[in-house]
Design a protein around this motif. Structure first.
Motif, short mmCIF file in Angstrom:
data_model
loop_
_atom_site.label_atom_id
_atom_site.label_comp_id
_atom_site.label_asym_id
_atom_site.label_seq_id
_atom_site.Cartn_x
_atom_site.Cartn_y
_atom_site.Cartn_z
N SER A 189 40.64 40.73 46.40
CA SER A 189 40.33 40.74 47.74
C SER A 189 40.02 42.54 47.81
O SER A 189 40.67 43.30 47.18
CB SER A 189 41.49 40.46 48.71
OG SER A 189 41.41 41.23 50.07
N THR A 247 41.08 44.07 50.39
CA THR A 247 41.81 44.76 51.18
C THR A 247 42.87 45.23 50.41
O THR A 247 43.91 46.03 51.05
CB THR A 247 42.34 43.65 52.01
OG1 THR A 247 42.98 42.76 51.30
CG2 THR A 247 41.21 43.27 52.97
N ILE A 248 43.18 45.14 49.07
CA ILE A 248 44.04 45.81 48.39
C ILE A 248 43.88 47.31 47.89
O ILE A 248 42.79 47.58 47.61
CB ILE A 248 44.18 45.26 47.08
CG1 ILE A 248 44.23 43.50 47.42
CG2 ILE A 248 45.55 45.34 46.36
CD1 ILE A 248 44.46 42.75 45.95
N ASP A 249 44.79 48.24 48.04
CA ASP A 249 44.60 49.50 47.63
C ASP A 249 43.90 49.89 46.28
O ASP A 249 43.11 50.57 46.00
CB ASP A 249 45.79 50.33 48.09
CG ASP A 249 47.03 49.94 47.12
OD1 ASP A 249 46.96 48.82 46.58
OD2 ASP A 249 47.93 50.48 47.15
N ARG A 300 40.50 48.71 46.04
CA ARG A 300 39.44 49.41 46.70
C ARG A 300 39.25 51.03 45.80
O ARG A 300 38.07 51.57 45.70
CB ARG A 300 40.10 49.81 47.95
CG ARG A 300 39.96 48.92 49.18
CD ARG A 300 40.57 48.96 50.38
NE ARG A 300 39.88 50.00 51.14
CZ ARG A 300 40.59 50.20 52.21
NH1 ARG A 300 41.73 49.97 52.59
NH2 ARG A 300 39.95 51.11 52.88
N GLY A 342 54.55 46.28 47.35
CA GLY A 342 54.40 45.90 48.73
C GLY A 342 55.43 45.22 49.37
O GLY A 342 55.46 45.07 50.56
N ALA A 355 52.59 54.06 49.12
CA ALA A 355 53.47 53.04 48.70
C ALA A 355 54.46 53.34 47.76
O ALA A 355 55.63 52.87 47.57
CB ALA A 355 52.47 52.05 47.96
#
Lengths: 336, 339
Positions: free
Chosen positions: A47, A49-51, A54, A233, A263
């Motif tokens: 996805s 949306t994951i750091d 990205r 997470g 994180a």
């Protein structure tokens, strides 16, 4: 005549200048540039949306822009079936290299073989499917687990004067982490008689659930010395349970991750994580770009010579933390 | 008008008090008490005050979402988007906050967003007359999508910065109780008072019991429907604040998770009939408590996640079976699309 001589002189000067302007050829730079220019790289992440994804994307994009190849991303937004469809679709579009990222061991197993049959080279990131692609980039998960366990032995073992009672909060039963990282944790802890695992629970990759479980376990086992988690997470929830119980510094929390500053490092600085096993995403970006470059230059027969670039893991604690230990997405580069 | 609407709603008190009342709420309380005593005997440390407070704290979020859901369900609706509203509005709040917006500004914007989503839900149900289950299901996807594509780009929104007074919600105590438990109690009291004493509350029961009759008797059904979905949005925002401050981050993946079923679980299990018009806030609290005791006990027993899920789902199934027996569908007023 004078004019003609001048013109000849000027022309020869220009000729010399152009010869000089042509760059020095070391014998590889031209084939290197030619091998990369105009190529197409397909990327199917879990996805966008994951750091982590990205960051990988940002790093690959920068290199693609610099060297003139194209990066095509298809975002399945956490859905495995959509990811498999996206990979199939990309295989039909015949990119030069396919980069696959999955949190499921089996998801892309058939797609790897399919891509090879179609003459496409495959790079897998973070998690390898049983069928090897052409390159694998990711941590040696077993070693990550081992490091977490050793950090726990360090905090709660014989020398620490503590109870040695620990709890493991892992992922859901079917998750890959339970098959790859957890055995590393369990095997290593089993070698240390001074550590006793009093509870094993699934936090379902949800920080809220991990928080409730940790809060209950803290009340239930007043002697509990520490928690081992398998993902930053989720484990932020454990940290908050420990903090709300007023046990920061007394109860160890050990986790792992790719080194995102919010994180990871920030939670070490604020005494949340006692130890954080980091596999640095910045190193993985470089490995990814290098693997793409190598595959495009050497053009091996797809699947004929698989290689791995395992990301070295380091155990970060407050003692060895530096300002450069972690990264932010802004530092890695804009994602669009 | 008001008295007629109210009369059609309120069951005759005498009748209820005469026989031993085996209502679902009482059964749940009984079940919760049995579980409680069982765990207290079998599990060392369960009955300790600190464990019980931790138990309440873990279900506070579920309880607040449950109250919002209960209000909607009593009015014969359902809000499947409440978890998405919670995640996106609160995720946006803390994304703004972490990138430098002052806390108050971020909170106000998040609140306005939650309210807006609620109002849209209400308009879809009240004026466009889409059955609530479809309207809110679709909205849930829309909200989660808007969140992911524009407002909350990351799965994890970490709360970075000093939360000031809001931090008290996370770890503070009020009269010796965790603040989140106090917040749940306060919201439950407000909702309960509104339901019982306000005109809107009485209307809501009327609408849930028989929407057509309520409209004929002059109850402003549509505006109240919009209002109630808006309130549901506010409760979602409040629940999100409790969750985010307690956990330290917002997990935006919850937006399309199964969590909304847990919310329905505490509502149905407490005995608020899904066909509307029945139930009180006390039912939600009873349901929340039962789930809290169940989850806490299962964690102490070290049951695996899969087994915990099976037990939880069986309890939900049992609750729905009991619900359909105790609160049969009213053939006269049931409509297509009702649950």
């Amino acid at each position: 005549m004078k004019f003609l001589r001048l013109a000849v002189a000027a022309l020869s000067l220009i000729a010399i200048a152009t010869v000089h302007a042509e760059r020095f050829d070391d014998g590889l730079i031209k084939p290197y540039q030619a091998a990369l220019k105009g190529k197409r790289i397909g990327f199917v992440p879990i996805s966008m949306t994951i750091d982590l994804t990205r960051a990988w994307y940002a790093g690959m994009k920068q290199e693609a822009d610099r060297l003139g190849y194209q990066l095509i991303v298809r975002d399945p937004n956490w859905k495995i079936d959509v990811a498999v469809q996206a990979a199939d679709q990309l295989i039909n579009e015949k990119p030069d290299v396919l980069v696959l990222h999955s949190d499921d061991l089996q998801a892309f197993n058939r797609q790897v073989a399919k891509a090879h049959a179609a003459g496409i080279r495959v790079i897998q990131i973070a998690l390898k499917s049983p069928t090897s692609g052409d390159a694998f980039i990711g941590p040696d998960w077993y070693d990550v687990g081992r490091r977490e366990a050793l950090a726990m032995v360090n905090s709660c073992g014989k020398g620490s004067g503590k109870s040695g009672k620990v709890a493991i909060i892992h992922g859901p039963g079917v998750s890959a982490a339970n098959r790859t990282i957890l055995p590393g944790v369990e095997d290593t802890l089993a070698q240390h008689q001074d550590i006793k695992v009093v509870s094993r629970q699934s936090g379902d990759w949800d920080a809220n659930k991990a928080r409730s479980i940790a809060a209950t376990l803290l009340k239930q086992n007043p002697e509990l010395c520490g928690f081992i988690g398998l993902w930053e997470g989720e484990d932020i929830g454990i940290v908050n349970a420990v903090r709300q119980a007023g046990m920061i510094g007394k109860v160890a929390v050990i986790t792992m991750g790719g080194g995102n500053r919010e994180a990871g490092c920030n939670q070490i600085t604020s005494d949340g994580y006692t130890a954080y096993v980091k596999w640095d995403v910045r190193g993985q970006i470089r490995d990814l770009n290098n693997a793409i470059s190598i595959l495009l230059q050497t053009q091996p027969k797809p699947g004929s010579a698989p290689f791995a670039l395992y990301t070295p893991a380091t155990t970060l604690t407050k003692d060895n933390l530096t300002p450069n230990s972690c990264w932010t997405l802004e530092e890695i580069g804009k994602t669009e | 008008v008001e008295s007629r609407a109210a009369a059609s709603v309120k069951p005759p008190v005498k009748h209820r008090r005469l026989r031993f009342d085996l209502s679902q709420e009482n059964m749940v309380v009984l079940l919760a008490a049995t579980l409680f005593i069982g765990f207290a005997i079998a599990l060392p440390g369960f009955v300790a005050l600190e464990n019980l407070l931790a138990l309440l704290q873990s279900v506070a979020v579920l309880g607040v979402l449950g109250i919002g859901m209960a209000l909607v369900v009593i009015g014969r609706g359902i809000d499947l988007s409440s978890v998405a509203v919670m995640v996106v509005s609160v995720g946006w709040t803390f994304a703004l906050f972490s990138s430098g917006t002052p806390l108050e500004g971020a909170l106000l914007r998040g609140l306005a967003l939650a309210l807006a989503f609620g109002v849209i839900n209400g308009l879809l149900v009240a004026y466009i007359e889409i059955p609530p289950i479809f309207a809110t299901l679709a909205m849930s996807t829309v909200i989660a999508g808007i969140g992911q594509s524009t407002l909350v780009r990351s799965d994890m929104v970490y709360i970075d910065g000093d939360l000031k007074y809001l931090g008290v919600l996370a770890s503070g105590r009020f009269l010796g109780l965790p603040t989140s438990v106090v917040a749940l109690a306060a919201l439950a009291c407000i909702a309960s008072l509104v339901l019982r004493w306000s005109r809107t509350g009485r209307y809501l029961y009327g609408m849930g019991d028989n929407p057509a009759a309520a409209r004929l008797t002059g109850v402003p059904v549509r505006p109240i429907t919009v209002l109630i979905y808006a309130i549901s949005g506010l409760f979602a925002f409040a629940a999100g604040l409790l969750m985010a401050t307690a956990v330290g981050n917002v997990n935006s993946r919850l937006a399309d998770s199964m969590m909304v079923y847990d919310v329905i679980l505490v509502v149905v299990i407490g005995g608020i009939g899904l066909s509307g018009g029945k139930g009180r806030i006390a039912n939600v609290l009873a349901g929340t408590l039962l789930i809290g005791i169940l989850l806490n006990g299962m964690t102490i027993m070290n049951l695996s996640f899969a087994v915990q899920n099976i037990i939880k789902s069986l309890v939900l199934l049992a609750a729905i079976v009991v619900d359909s027996l105790v609160n049969p569908r009213d053939e006269q007023t049931a409509q297509q699309g009702d649950i």
